[in-house]
Design a protein around this motif. Structure first.
Motif, PDB file in Angstrom:
ATOM      1  N   UNK A  13       0.867  -1.180   0.000  1.00 21.51           N
ATOM      2  CA  UNK A  13       0.000   0.000   0.000  1.00 21.51           C
ATOM      3  C   UNK A  13       0.900   1.224   0.000  1.00 21.51           C
ATOM      4  N   UNK A  14       0.675   2.139  -0.935  1.00 18.94           N
ATOM      5  CA  UNK A  14       1.525   3.315  -1.085  1.00 18.94           C
ATOM      6  C   UNK A  14       0.683   4.576  -0.950  1.00 18.94           C
ATOM      7  N   UNK A  15       1.321   5.618  -0.418  1.00 21.53           N
ATOM      8  CA  UNK A  15       0.672   6.921  -0.353  1.00 21.53           C
ATOM      9  C   UNK A  15       1.722   7.995  -0.585  1.00 21.53           C
ATOM     10  N   UNK A  16       1.255   9.132  -1.051  1.00 22.04           N
ATOM     11  CA  UNK A  16       2.171  10.217  -1.359  1.00 22.04           C
ATOM     12  C   UNK A  16       2.379  11.064  -0.119  1.00 22.04           C
ATOM     13  N   UNK A  17       3.647  11.229   0.263  1.00 23.91           N
ATOM     14  CA  UNK A  17       4.018  12.060   1.417  1.00 23.91           C
ATOM     15  C   UNK A  17       5.190  12.935   1.013  1.00 23.91           C
ATOM     16  N   UNK A  18       5.040  14.214   1.180  1.00 21.60           N
ATOM     17  CA  UNK A  18       6.098  15.187   0.888  1.00 21.60           C
ATOM     18  C   UNK A  18       6.654  15.034  -0.524  1.00 21.60           C
ATOM     19  N   UNK A  19       5.791  14.779  -1.468  1.00 20.29           N
ATOM     20  CA  UNK A  19       6.199  14.707  -2.866  1.00 20.29           C
ATOM     21  C   UNK A  19       6.816  13.387  -3.293  1.00 20.29           C
ATOM     22  N   UNK A  20       6.873  12.419  -2.406  1.00 16.84           N
ATOM     23  CA  UNK A  20       7.421  11.114  -2.805  1.00 16.84           C
ATOM     24  C   UNK A  20       6.426  10.016  -2.420  1.00 16.84           C
ATOM     25  N   UNK A  21       6.532   8.913  -3.092  1.00 20.53           N
ATOM     26  CA  UNK A  21       5.639   7.791  -2.869  1.00 20.53           C
ATOM     27  C   UNK A  21       6.234   6.889  -1.793  1.00 20.53           C
ATOM     28  N   UNK A  22       5.513   6.721  -0.684  1.00 21.83           N
ATOM     29  CA  UNK A  22       5.969   5.896   0.442  1.00 21.83           C
ATOM     30  C   UNK A  22       5.108   4.638   0.482  1.00 21.83           C
ATOM     31  N   UNK A  23       5.756   3.484   0.417  1.00 26.07           N
ATOM     32  CA  UNK A  23       5.029   2.210   0.378  1.00 26.07           C
ATOM     33  C   UNK A  23       5.291   1.413   1.641  1.00 26.07           C
TER      34      UNK A  23
END
Length: 133
Positions: free
Chosen positions: A49-59
């Motif tokens: 599961x990935x979400x966008x945080x501070x302009x980057x994709x965190x999975x």
């Protein structure tokens, strides 16, 4: 001289390690799911599961319920097998020879015990206990 050679080799090999660390772009597939993304690893089948945080994709790894179910099923199956192996039902019954030997041992013990009881009774008859009253 040796230090310089190692330093040059490290500088030349560093870009190669970065290329080796990058995953194959065709290996992963991203799908939007609401405000998140689901990343599928086409080689292993693992999902993240990935979400966008501070302009980057965190999975982060998604809980694979099927794998967890299979692991629990395997664990319980191993436990049942271990319990069945310890069970008295699965152990072999004693042979007739073992039973006969056990009974003869018990008979000798009982005869010996009864002999001691008779001996004490005879001693009591010949030498009665004194009156305490």
């Amino acid at each position: 001289m040796k230090t310089i050679t190692i330093g040059i080799a490290a500088v030349l090999l560093l870009p190669l390690t970065a290329l080796a660390a990058e995953p194959d772009p065709a290996r992963f597939q991203l799908e939007r799911s609401g405000d998140h993304f689901v990343r599928l690893d086409k080689h292993t089948g693992a999902m993240s599961l990935c979400e966008e945080k501070d302009g980057s994709l965190v999975c982060r790894m998604a809980a694979d319920e099927r794998a967890a179910y299979d692991d629990e099923l395997d664990r319980l199956s191993d436990r049942v097998t271990a319990l069945e192996n310890k069970s008295i039902v699965n152990k072999a019954l004693p042979t007739d020879a073992e039973i006969d030997r056990s009974i003869s041992i018990m008979e000798r013990m009982m005869k010996s015990f009864m002999g001691m009881v008779k001996q004490f009774q005879e001693e009591e008859k010949t030498a009665p206990l004194p009156q305490k009253t």
